[in-house]
Write an enzyme that holds these catalytic residues in place. Structure first.
Site, PDB file in Angstrom:
ATOM      1  N   CYS A 146       0.810  -1.227   0.000  1.00  0.00           N
ATOM      2  CA  CYS A 146       0.000   0.000   0.000  1.00  0.00           C
ATOM      3  C   CYS A 146       0.840   1.273   0.000  1.00  0.00           C
ATOM      4  O   CYS A 146       0.324   2.355  -0.221  1.00  0.00           O
ATOM      5  CB  CYS A 146      -0.953  -0.001   1.190  1.00  0.00           C
ATOM      6  SG  CYS A 146      -0.137   0.012   2.793  1.00  0.00           S
ATOM      7  N   HIS A 163      -1.631  11.339  15.894  1.00  0.00           N
ATOM      8  CA  HIS A 163      -2.208  10.614  14.758  1.00  0.00           C
ATOM      9  C   HIS A 163      -1.109   9.725  14.186  1.00  0.00           C
ATOM     10  O   HIS A 163       0.006  10.177  13.936  1.00  0.00           O
ATOM     11  CB  HIS A 163      -2.692  11.605  13.695  1.00  0.00           C
ATOM     12  CG  HIS A 163      -3.096  10.949  12.412  1.00  0.00           C
ATOM     13  ND1 HIS A 163      -4.309  10.317  12.249  1.00  0.00           N
ATOM     14  CD2 HIS A 163      -2.428  10.812  11.247  1.00  0.00           C
ATOM     15  CE1 HIS A 163      -4.369   9.828  11.017  1.00  0.00           C
ATOM     16  NE2 HIS A 163      -3.227  10.115  10.387  1.00  0.00           N
ATOM     17  N   HIS A 213      -4.196   4.684   9.928  1.00  0.00           N
ATOM     18  CA  HIS A 213      -5.515   4.055   9.950  1.00  0.00           C
ATOM     19  C   HIS A 213      -5.358   2.552  10.054  1.00  0.00           C
ATOM     20  O   HIS A 213      -4.295   2.009   9.736  1.00  0.00           O
ATOM     21  CB  HIS A 213      -6.301   4.415   8.682  1.00  0.00           C
ATOM     22  CG  HIS A 213      -6.669   5.850   8.623  1.00  0.00           C
ATOM     23  ND1 HIS A 213      -5.795   6.818   8.126  1.00  0.00           N
ATOM     24  CD2 HIS A 213      -7.777   6.516   9.020  1.00  0.00           C
ATOM     25  CE1 HIS A 213      -6.376   8.005   8.226  1.00  0.00           C
ATOM     26  NE2 HIS A 213      -7.579   7.855   8.763  1.00  0.00           N
ATOM     27  N   ASP A 216      -8.224  -5.824   6.296  1.00  0.00           N
ATOM     28  CA  ASP A 216      -7.780  -6.629   5.156  1.00  0.00           C
ATOM     29  C   ASP A 216      -6.347  -7.122   5.328  1.00  0.00           C
ATOM     30  O   ASP A 216      -5.629  -7.349   4.365  1.00  0.00           O
ATOM     31  CB  ASP A 216      -7.909  -5.831   3.852  1.00  0.00           C
ATOM     32  CG  ASP A 216      -7.083  -4.553   3.851  1.00  0.00           C
ATOM     33  OD1 ASP A 216      -6.406  -4.239   4.859  1.00  0.00           O
ATOM     34  OD2 ASP A 216      -7.106  -3.845   2.830  1.00  0.00           O
ATOM     35  N   ARG A 250      -4.716  -4.590   9.284  1.00  0.00           N
ATOM     36  CA  ARG A 250      -3.600  -3.893   8.632  1.00  0.00           C
ATOM     37  C   ARG A 250      -3.522  -2.501   9.238  1.00  0.00           C
ATOM     38  O   ARG A 250      -4.276  -1.606   8.887  1.00  0.00           O
ATOM     39  CB  ARG A 250      -3.806  -3.804   7.120  1.00  0.00           C
ATOM     40  CG  ARG A 250      -2.746  -2.952   6.427  1.00  0.00           C
ATOM     41  CD  ARG A 250      -2.851  -2.985   4.899  1.00  0.00           C
ATOM     42  NE  ARG A 250      -4.176  -2.660   4.406  1.00  0.00           N
ATOM     43  CZ  ARG A 250      -4.526  -1.468   3.897  1.00  0.00           C
ATOM     44  NH1 ARG A 250      -3.648  -0.484   3.824  1.00  0.00           N
ATOM     45  NH2 ARG A 250      -5.749  -1.275   3.458  1.00  0.00           N
ATOM     46  N   CYS A 294      -1.980   0.614   9.027  1.00  0.00           N
ATOM     47  CA  CYS A 294      -1.302   1.335   7.958  1.00  0.00           C
ATOM     48  C   CYS A 294      -0.819   2.668   8.546  1.00  0.00           C
ATOM     49  O   CYS A 294      -1.607   3.585   8.761  1.00  0.00           O
ATOM     50  CB  CYS A 294      -2.302   1.536   6.823  1.00  0.00           C
ATOM     51  SG  CYS A 294      -1.610   2.219   5.341  1.00  0.00           S
TER      52      CYS A 294
END
Length: 136
Positions: free
Chosen positions: A71, A108, A111, A115, A123, A125
């Site tokens: 990704c 932060h 996310h 999947d 995941r 990410c």
């Protein structure tokens, strides 16, 4: 629940500069920006060790839970410690996602999606700019 560390923007910027964080770290961690895919320093990083929050140093992920999701961001299938990551609904950009934040300081991180690989199917990410790596 996130234990918000109360600092001004100037204090966060100074702290991140002192830690040698990359320039985008402030915008990512304090204003939920996202680095471009395939540009972060940890996206293709496979050294054994631990990933911590760049803001407060809280342990977030172990390298043995990192995987290549394709990704463009560092991806992990599990947090290092239960409760290290706080999740909240993110309705920005016209869709619903689950935002991840450091449970200790509210930074932060990125996310989480459903999947990922076994055993969790998750995941995480993450933005490289939100992480600090500590080798074994």
């Amino acid at each position: 629940m996130t234990k918000q560390t109360t600092r001004t923007d100037a204090e966060w910027k100074a702290l991140l500069a002192e830690k040698g964080a990359e320039p985008l770290a402030f915008e990512v961690t304090r204003h939920a920006a996202t680095e471009r895919p395939f540009t972060g320093k940890y996206e293709d990083h496979w050294t054994p060790g631990q990933y911590a929050c760049i803001c407060c140093g809280a342990k977030l992920f172990e390298s043995d839970t990192k995987f290549d999701a394709g990704c463009g961001w560092p991806s992990f299938w599990q947090a290092a410690i239960p409760g290290a990551i706080e999740e909240r609904v993110d309705r920005s950009h016209g869709w619903v996602r689950t935002e991840t934040l450091c449970a200790q300081c509210g930074a932060h991180l990125g996310h989480v999606f459903d999947d990922g690989p076994a055993p969790t199917g998750l995941r995480y990410c993450m933005n490289s700019a939100s992480l600090d790596f500590k080798p074994e």
